[in-house]
Design a protein around this motif. Structure first.
Motif, mmCIF file in Angstrom:
data_model
loop_
_atom_site.group_PDB
_atom_site.id
_atom_site.type_symbol
_atom_site.label_atom_id
_atom_site.label_comp_id
_atom_site.label_asym_id
_atom_site.label_seq_id
_atom_site.Cartn_x
_atom_site.Cartn_y
_atom_site.Cartn_z
ATOM 1 N N THR A 1 0.719 -1.262 -0.098
ATOM 2 C CA THR A 1 -0.080 -0.077 0.004
ATOM 3 C C THR A 1 0.958 1.246 -0.049
ATOM 4 O OG1 THR A 1 -1.637 -0.961 1.430
ATOM 5 C CG2 THR A 1 -1.602 1.431 1.209
ATOM 6 N N THR B 1 -2.938 6.576 6.534
ATOM 7 C CA THR B 1 -3.626 6.095 5.588
ATOM 8 C C THR B 1 -3.465 4.700 5.450
ATOM 9 O OG1 THR B 1 -3.522 8.282 4.431
ATOM 10 C CG2 THR B 1 -4.107 6.407 3.172
ATOM 11 N N THR B 2 -2.236 4.173 5.373
ATOM 12 C CA THR B 2 -2.098 2.589 5.214
ATOM 13 C C THR B 2 -2.661 1.882 6.197
ATOM 14 O OG1 THR B 2 0.189 3.223 4.307
ATOM 15 C CG2 THR B 2 -0.257 0.931 5.142
ATOM 16 N N LYS C 1 -6.399 1.989 5.457
ATOM 17 C CA LYS C 1 -6.650 1.070 4.272
ATOM 18 C C LYS C 1 -6.684 -0.305 4.328
ATOM 19 C CE LYS C 1 -5.660 4.431 0.482
ATOM 20 N NZ LYS C 1 -6.787 3.877 -0.144
#
Length: 432
Positions: free
Chosen positions: A50, A160-161, A164
């Motif tokens: 990612t 964000t990773t 996600k």
């Protein structure tokens, strides 16, 4: 404000830093294996991919944040944008504290520990500096493009990773953009984070600063900065001749300090440095100045050596004051004010601490040989308080930090973000 940490808080922080602290002493913890096992978990491998997939967006955020000016003590605009990015990325709560730090909390399953990961918001460049990013081939040029905007972009990518991939940590994690790291900011942001005004006890502290992926800073390079000010009545260079001259007193101070400090800096022991950085005062070539001042800096990893250099400055200034007042022919005595304008404590952590060992092994896992080092970074404050802390690089390649022609190349910049994620997960744990 200096950080305030109670004995109870210190004990809590130290004991909660990691259970590995005890097994390390017994020789039972293999940190290389720990990092390898963690990195090979399917969910972590997916997270690594990612980060690679997000690379174009990370670069976009990097450039965007760089082009928002953040001069010393004026980080508000960049802070507001960074806070909005972290909120959009999925943090549970985001706020800007009383000194301007951005704090985004991502709650852990147990919340028994709190891990900080941060970059600093400010740059060294004054208001009005053109911070437009210019690309020439594969190279990005802009003031602050490395120091420390790349770190902010990487922190956004890590958050964000995690979101996600639905990775839940055991510990609470604070993703921060910190004010006041540079110059006369005097680490006011991290001092506030670790004071009674902060979000609470911190178990371990990961700062991202500079680009070098192999460097693991675990020693705090302390510094003291002073403004030395001589004041007198001032007057006409001919008509008032004989008055005590502040410039003469300042010149004597510099001479005496340079003489004694040079000898002291050559003595055996930890390296200690000194510098006269800025000088000011006076109004005209034909006027005896009414004031003369300088700003000075001294640095060492040793508190004792730093104290010794400090005492030499104080003695030199007092000697110069006495001598100038003795030779004046008329008028009032000069006065002297020595004002502390910067105080970064020094300190060193035991390299066997779990956080430091994990930082080293995370570097090794990604194919680079780690180098333990000292430096003057936000980590100085937690290190001085005994809180496990490291400063690690943001990746890529670059040079000319603090210069107008600062540059950076995205040479596998994702690797440093993967390393930071790996270290963060090792410290905070993946919830089961």
């Amino acid at each position: 404000m200096r950080p305030i940490v109670s004995p109870l808080l210190f004990a809590t922080v130290f004991l909660c830093s990691s259970t590995g602290a005890y097994s390390q002493k017994k020789g039972k913890t293999d940190y290389a294996s720990e990092i390898k096992v963690l990195a090979e978990k399917p969910i972590v491998k997916k997270a690594f991919q990612t980060i690679v997939d997000l690379d174009p967006q990370t670069l976009k955020q990097h450039i965007m944040l760089t082009q928002i000016p953040a001069p010393p003590f004026k980080e508000q605009e960049r802070a507001a944008k960074f806070a909005a990015l972290l909120k959009e990325a999925g943090a549970d709560s985001v706020w800007i504290d009383n000194v301007g730090n951005v704090i985004a909390k991502r709650k852990g399953k147990s919340g028994k520990k709190t891990v900080v990961i941060e970059g600093h918001l400010d740059t060294v460049f004054p208001e009005g500096t053109d911070v437009t990013v210019v690309q020439k081939g594969d190279t990005l040029y802009a003031p602050g493009i490395i120091d420390d905007t790349r770190a902010l972009a990487g922190i956004w990518t890590i958050l964000t990773t995690l979101e996600k991939n639905g990775i839940e940590t055991d510990a609470d994690v604070l993703f921060c953009g910190v004010v006041g790291e540079e110059g006369l900011g005097d680490l006011r942001g991290v001092k506030n984070l670790l004071s009674e005004h902060g979000p609470g006890p911190i178990s371990s502290y990961i700062a991202i600063d500079g680009w070098n992926i192999s460097r693991v800073t675990h020693r705090g390079l302390g510094s003291k900065r002073y403004k030395v000010l001589f004041k007198g009545p001032g007057g006409h260079s001919f008509g008032a001749f004989g008055l005590a001259n502040p410039h003469a007193a300042l010149g004597r101070t510099i001479h005496y300090w340079d003489e004694s400090a040079d000898a002291f800096s050559r003595m055996p022991g930890e390296r200690v440095t000194y510098n006269v950085g800025v000088i000011g005062g006076g109004t005209s070539v034909n006027a005896i100045p009414f004031e003369s001042w300088m700003e000075v800096d001294m640095r060492s990893e040793s508190p004792e050596r730093l104290k010794g250099m400090d005492e030499l400055l104080q003695a030199a200034a007092r000697k110069a004051l006495d001598e100038e007042n003795k030779i004046k022919r008329s008028g009032a005595d000069l006065t002297l004010k020595i004002e502390l304008i910067g105080d970064r404590p020094s300190g060193m952590l035991d390299s066997s601490l779990p956080l430091i060992q994990r930082a080293k092994e995370a570097v090794k896992f990604l194919g680079t040989e780690p180098v333990l080092a000292g430096g003057s970074t936000n980590s100085n404050i937690p290190i001085s308080l005994g809180i496990p802390a490291v400063t690690i690089g943001s990746g890529g390649k670059g040079a000319n930090e603090h210069a107008l022609n600062e540059w950076w190349i995205n040479d596998k910049g994702y690797l440093a973000i993967q390393r930071a994620l790996l270290l963060l997960l090792a410290e905070s744990g993946i919830a089961k």
